[in-house]
Scaffold this motif. Sequence first.
Motif, PDB file in Angstrom:
ATOM      1  N   ALA A  53     -50.813 -29.136   6.713  1.00 49.17           N
ATOM      2  CA  ALA A  53     -50.353 -28.665   8.026  1.00 49.17           C
ATOM      3  C   ALA A  53     -50.996 -29.482   9.138  1.00 49.17           C
ATOM      4  CB  ALA A  53     -50.680 -27.189   8.193  1.00 49.17           C
ATOM      5  N   ARG A  54     -52.275 -29.755   8.969  1.00 46.21           N
ATOM      6  CA  ARG A  54     -53.019 -30.515   9.997  1.00 46.21           C
ATOM      7  C   ARG A  54     -52.362 -31.874  10.242  1.00 46.21           C
ATOM      8  NH1 ARG A  54     -57.350 -33.657  11.237  1.00 46.21           N
ATOM      9  NH2 ARG A  54     -57.555 -34.571   9.184  1.00 46.21           N
ATOM     10  N   ARG A  55     -51.881 -32.492   9.162  1.00 43.87           N
ATOM     11  CA  ARG A  55     -51.227 -33.801   9.310  1.00 43.87           C
ATOM     12  C   ARG A  55     -49.917 -33.689  10.084  1.00 43.87           C
ATOM     13  NH1 ARG A  55     -53.682 -34.769   4.200  1.00 43.87           N
ATOM     14  NH2 ARG A  55     -51.927 -33.976   3.008  1.00 43.87           N
ATOM     15  N   ARG A  56     -49.383 -32.465  10.184  1.00 49.87           N
ATOM     16  CA  ARG A  56     -48.122 -32.288  10.928  1.00 49.87           C
ATOM     17  C   ARG A  56     -48.356 -32.002  12.410  1.00 49.87           C
ATOM     18  NH1 ARG A  56     -44.958 -27.833   7.746  1.00 49.87           N
ATOM     19  NH2 ARG A  56     -43.500 -28.091   9.456  1.00 49.87           N
ATOM     20  N   LEU A  57     -49.618 -31.899  12.821  1.00 47.95           N
ATOM     21  CA  LEU A  57     -49.884 -31.632  14.243  1.00 47.95           C
ATOM     22  C   LEU A  57     -49.618 -32.903  15.043  1.00 47.95           C
ATOM     23  CD1 LEU A  57     -53.118 -29.430  14.092  1.00 47.95           C
ATOM     24  CD2 LEU A  57     -50.721 -28.725  14.012  1.00 47.95           C
ATOM     25  N   PRO A  58     -48.992 -32.778  16.188  1.00 54.09           N
ATOM     26  CA  PRO A  58     -48.554 -33.971  16.913  1.00 54.09           C
ATOM     27  C   PRO A  58     -49.646 -34.729  17.648  1.00 54.09           C
ATOM     28  CG  PRO A  58     -47.963 -31.994  18.139  1.00 54.09           C
ATOM     29  CD  PRO A  58     -48.550 -31.530  16.846  1.00 54.09           C
ATOM     30  N   GLY A  59     -50.773 -34.053  17.992  1.00 57.10           N
ATOM     31  CA  GLY A  59     -51.720 -34.707  18.880  1.00 57.10           C
ATOM     32  C   GLY A  59     -51.150 -34.755  20.296  1.00 57.10           C
ATOM     33  N   PRO A  60     -51.879 -35.293  21.280  1.00 58.21           N
ATOM     34  CA  PRO A  60     -53.085 -36.112  21.151  1.00 58.21           C
ATOM     35  C   PRO A  60     -54.363 -35.329  20.847  1.00 58.21           C
ATOM     36  CG  PRO A  60     -52.624 -35.752  23.452  1.00 58.21           C
ATOM     37  CD  PRO A  60     -51.500 -35.106  22.683  1.00 58.21           C
ATOM     38  N   GLY A  61     -54.279 -34.011  20.768  1.00 54.99           N
ATOM     39  CA  GLY A  61     -55.480 -33.236  20.491  1.00 54.99           C
ATOM     40  C   GLY A  61     -56.018 -33.542  19.101  1.00 54.99           C
ATOM     41  N   THR A  62     -57.265 -33.147  18.878  1.00 56.23           N
ATOM     42  CA  THR A  62     -57.891 -33.343  17.567  1.00 56.23           C
ATOM     43  C   THR A  62     -57.782 -32.043  16.771  1.00 56.23           C
ATOM     44  OG1 THR A  62     -59.964 -32.802  18.648  1.00 56.23           O
ATOM     45  CG2 THR A  62     -59.475 -35.142  18.312  1.00 56.23           C
ATOM     46  N   SER A  63     -58.123 -32.103  15.489  1.00 51.86           N
ATOM     47  CA  SER A  63     -57.984 -30.896  14.664  1.00 51.86           C
ATOM     48  C   SER A  63     -58.900 -30.974  13.456  1.00 51.86           C
ATOM     49  CB  SER A  63     -56.533 -30.741  14.209  1.00 51.86           C
ATOM     50  OG  SER A  63     -56.119 -31.905  13.535  1.00 51.86           O
ATOM     51  N   SER A  64     -59.153 -29.811  12.883  1.00 51.80           N
ATOM     52  CA  SER A  64     -59.931 -29.740  11.650  1.00 51.80           C
ATOM     53  C   SER A  64     -59.525 -28.485  10.895  1.00 51.80           C
ATOM     54  CB  SER A  64     -61.440 -29.734  11.967  1.00 51.80           C
ATOM     55  OG  SER A  64     -61.744 -28.691  12.859  1.00 51.80           O
ATOM     56  N   VAL A  65     -59.964 -28.424   9.644  1.00 55.37           N
ATOM     57  CA  VAL A  65     -59.602 -27.289   8.781  1.00 55.37           C
ATOM     58  C   VAL A  65     -60.882 -26.601   8.334  1.00 55.37           C
ATOM     59  CG1 VAL A  65     -58.599 -26.674   6.536  1.00 55.37           C
ATOM     60  CG2 VAL A  65     -57.481 -28.392   7.969  1.00 55.37           C
ATOM     61  N   VAL A  66     -60.878 -25.272   8.345  1.00 52.25           N
ATOM     62  CA  VAL A  66     -62.010 -24.541   7.780  1.00 52.25           C
ATOM     63  C   VAL A  66     -61.468 -23.534   6.766  1.00 52.25           C
ATOM     64  CG1 VAL A  66     -62.107 -22.745   9.593  1.00 52.25           C
ATOM     65  CG2 VAL A  66     -64.147 -23.307   8.306  1.00 52.25           C
ATOM     66  N   GLU A  67     -62.152 -23.440   5.629  1.00 49.53           N
ATOM     67  CA  GLU A  67     -61.716 -22.511   4.576  1.00 49.53           C
ATOM     68  C   GLU A  67     -62.182 -21.100   4.924  1.00 49.53           C
ATOM     69  OE1 GLU A  67     -62.927 -23.657   0.678  1.00 49.53           O
ATOM     70  OE2 GLU A  67     -62.042 -21.867  -0.247  1.00 49.53           O
ATOM     71  N   LEU A  68     -61.241 -20.176   4.884  1.00 51.17           N
ATOM     72  CA  LEU A  68     -61.576 -18.800   5.278  1.00 51.17           C
ATOM     73  C   LEU A  68     -60.522 -17.846   4.710  1.00 51.17           C
ATOM     74  CD1 LEU A  68     -62.719 -18.042   8.893  1.00 51.17           C
ATOM     75  CD2 LEU A  68     -61.300 -16.430   7.664  1.00 51.17           C
ATOM     76  N   ASP A  69     -60.920 -17.079   3.713  1.00 49.03           N
ATOM     77  CA  ASP A  69     -60.018 -16.084   3.121  1.00 49.03           C
ATOM     78  C   ASP A  69     -60.331 -14.735   3.753  1.00 49.03           C
ATOM     79  OD1 ASP A  69     -58.605 -14.273   1.640  1.00 49.03           O
ATOM     80  OD2 ASP A  69     -59.205 -15.076  -0.317  1.00 49.03           O
ATOM     81  N   LEU A  70     -59.392 -14.259   4.556  1.00 47.85           N
ATOM     82  CA  LEU A  70     -59.639 -13.016   5.301  1.00 47.85           C
ATOM     83  C   LEU A  70     -59.800 -11.803   4.389  1.00 47.85           C
ATOM     84  CD1 LEU A  70     -57.092 -13.749   8.104  1.00 47.85           C
ATOM     85  CD2 LEU A  70     -59.519 -13.307   8.509  1.00 47.85           C
ATOM     86  N   ALA A  71     -59.293 -11.909   3.160  1.00 44.60           N
ATOM     87  CA  ALA A  71     -59.371 -10.778   2.233  1.00 44.60           C
ATOM     88  C   ALA A  71     -60.719 -10.723   1.520  1.00 44.60           C
ATOM     89  CB  ALA A  71     -58.238 -10.867   1.212  1.00 44.60           C
ATOM     90  N   ASP A  72     -61.621 -11.618   1.876  1.00 41.88           N
ATOM     91  CA  ASP A  72     -62.947 -11.637   1.250  1.00 41.88           C
ATOM     92  C   ASP A  72     -63.989 -11.804   2.362  1.00 41.88           C
ATOM     93  OD1 ASP A  72     -65.325 -12.168  -0.025  1.00 41.88           O
ATOM     94  OD2 ASP A  72     -64.487 -13.636  -1.419  1.00 41.88           O
ATOM     95  N   LEU A  73     -64.756 -10.761   2.610  1.00 47.15           N
ATOM     96  CA  LEU A  73     -65.691 -10.801   3.747  1.00 47.15           C
ATOM     97  C   LEU A  73     -66.765 -11.871   3.568  1.00 47.15           C
ATOM     98  CD1 LEU A  73     -66.038  -6.967   4.472  1.00 47.15           C
ATOM     99  CD2 LEU A  73     -64.679  -8.670   5.722  1.00 47.15           C
ATOM    100  N   ASP A  74     -67.101 -12.218   2.317  1.00 44.27           N
ATOM    101  CA  ASP A  74     -68.072 -13.298   2.104  1.00 44.27           C
ATOM    102  C   ASP A  74     -67.477 -14.629   2.555  1.00 44.27           C
ATOM    103  OD1 ASP A  74     -69.891 -11.525   1.077  1.00 44.27           O
ATOM    104  OD2 ASP A  74     -69.267 -11.841  -1.002  1.00 44.27           O
ATOM    105  N   SER A  75     -66.187 -14.798   2.289  1.00 43.11           N
ATOM    106  CA  SER A  75     -65.512 -16.030   2.717  1.00 43.11           C
ATOM    107  C   SER A  75     -65.412 -16.088   4.246  1.00 43.11           C
ATOM    108  CB  SER A  75     -64.112 -16.095   2.084  1.00 43.11           C
ATOM    109  OG  SER A  75     -63.395 -17.172   2.612  1.00 43.11           O
ATOM    110  N   VAL A  76     -65.150 -14.949   4.867  1.00 42.54           N
ATOM    111  CA  VAL A  76     -65.095 -14.906   6.343  1.00 42.54           C
ATOM    112  C   VAL A  76     -66.460 -15.314   6.913  1.00 42.54           C
ATOM    113  CG1 VAL A  76     -64.804 -13.420   8.377  1.00 42.54           C
ATOM    114  CG2 VAL A  76     -63.288 -13.134   6.395  1.00 42.54           C
ATOM    115  N   ALA A  77     -67.529 -14.752   6.327  1.00 45.51           N
ATOM    116  CA  ALA A  77     -68.884 -15.089   6.807  1.00 45.51           C
ATOM    117  C   ALA A  77     -69.158 -16.579   6.606  1.00 45.51           C
ATOM    118  CB  ALA A  77     -69.914 -14.242   6.062  1.00 45.51           C
TER     119      ALA A  77
END
Length: 306
Positions: A53-77
């Motif tokens: 999905a990130r590669r489909r962002l048009p820019g000129p802004g920058t972007s990054s990805v963070v792993e976060l599974d909302l169904a797991d509170l440890d992952s959210v933390a």
Amino acid sequence: MTWHSRQLAQQNGRTFVITGANSGIGLEAARDLSSRGAHVILAVRDVGKGEQARRRLPGPGTSSVVELDLADLDSVAGGAKALAAEHSSVSALVCNAGVMGGPFLLTAQGFERQMATNHLGHAALVFALWPLLHAAGGRVVMVSSIAARGGQLSARTTREQLVEPAPYNAQRVYRNTKQANLLFAQELHRRTGSAGSPVSAVAAHPGVSGTSLFARTLTDNGWSRLAPVATLATKVVLQSAAAGAMPTLRALDHSTPSGAFVGPARFGQFRGRPELLEVYPTGSDPAVAARLWELTEELLGTALPV
Ligand SMILES: NC(=O)c1ccc[n+]([C@@H]2O[C@H](COP(=O)([O-])OP(=O)(O)OC[C@H]3O[C@@H](n4cnc5c(N)ncnc54)[C@H](OP(=O)(O)O)[C@@H]3O)[C@@H](O)[C@H]2O)c1
């Protein structure tokens, strides 16, 4: 007054975290913000999908990805910790990700999956990112739904009714999760207001939009063969995912006040331009919002540090 996305300012130097930004409404909001020069962080449970999905962002802004599974509170933390390691402030957190329906499933922490994903995971993320939101005088946007109108949470809702509902009615639970999104935004607005906090809170609903949400519901119910038909039908009949992202974008506009509720008003609120709406009766009772807040803090074992 009619609002158009051209009214939204350039967003250079501002950082946005969007949950579920690899798909549908979240991806469209990310694309728009990227085109305005923002740094967009896609908070996703599947990093591969997030990178795609990130590669489909048009820019000129920058972007990054963070792993976060909302169904797991440890992952959210873990996701929040990774964000805090990279950023000292967040201009806005868009609590967009969501699931609708499916079988009764419990998360790692033993909470019903829809309520855990749509409400509890997002509440935990808001609490965990609070210092970053506070530093920016940031905004929390909760993506609710017209389904919130049918929510049945009350001032007497119990812990079991919220996270172990029985008998299980998936659609009822979904409506309650979207009511919870609306109540949470309202209560957050009240609390930040009375604490003199610079953080603001707005709720939005996207009308009914042609995203993967409906096809995923079929797949979750074991009817995956119908999913492609649902995808096609929703894309033809419903407003586009890009139109569904407009309320989120208006919710992020500085002209939208804290406590507002944004969504289309036409055709039973199914479609149209984003307008400032009356909060549904199910989302406006402070006693219900306070009860949800109390249960949320109890379940998360933490409180909002306003
Ligand atoms: N489409 C509509 O008509 C409509 C109407 C009212 C409200 N909404 C709301 O709009 C929001 C966005 O939905 P959408 O229509 O854009 O649907 P969508 O295309 O299915 O997007 C849902 C997103 O949520 C993510 N997600 C699901 N579970 C997650 C989890 N445990 N942790 C992190 N991310 C998770 C999905 O990630 P994966 O790709 O990894 O599954 C996906 O990125 C939802 O909150 C939904 O309730 C939509």
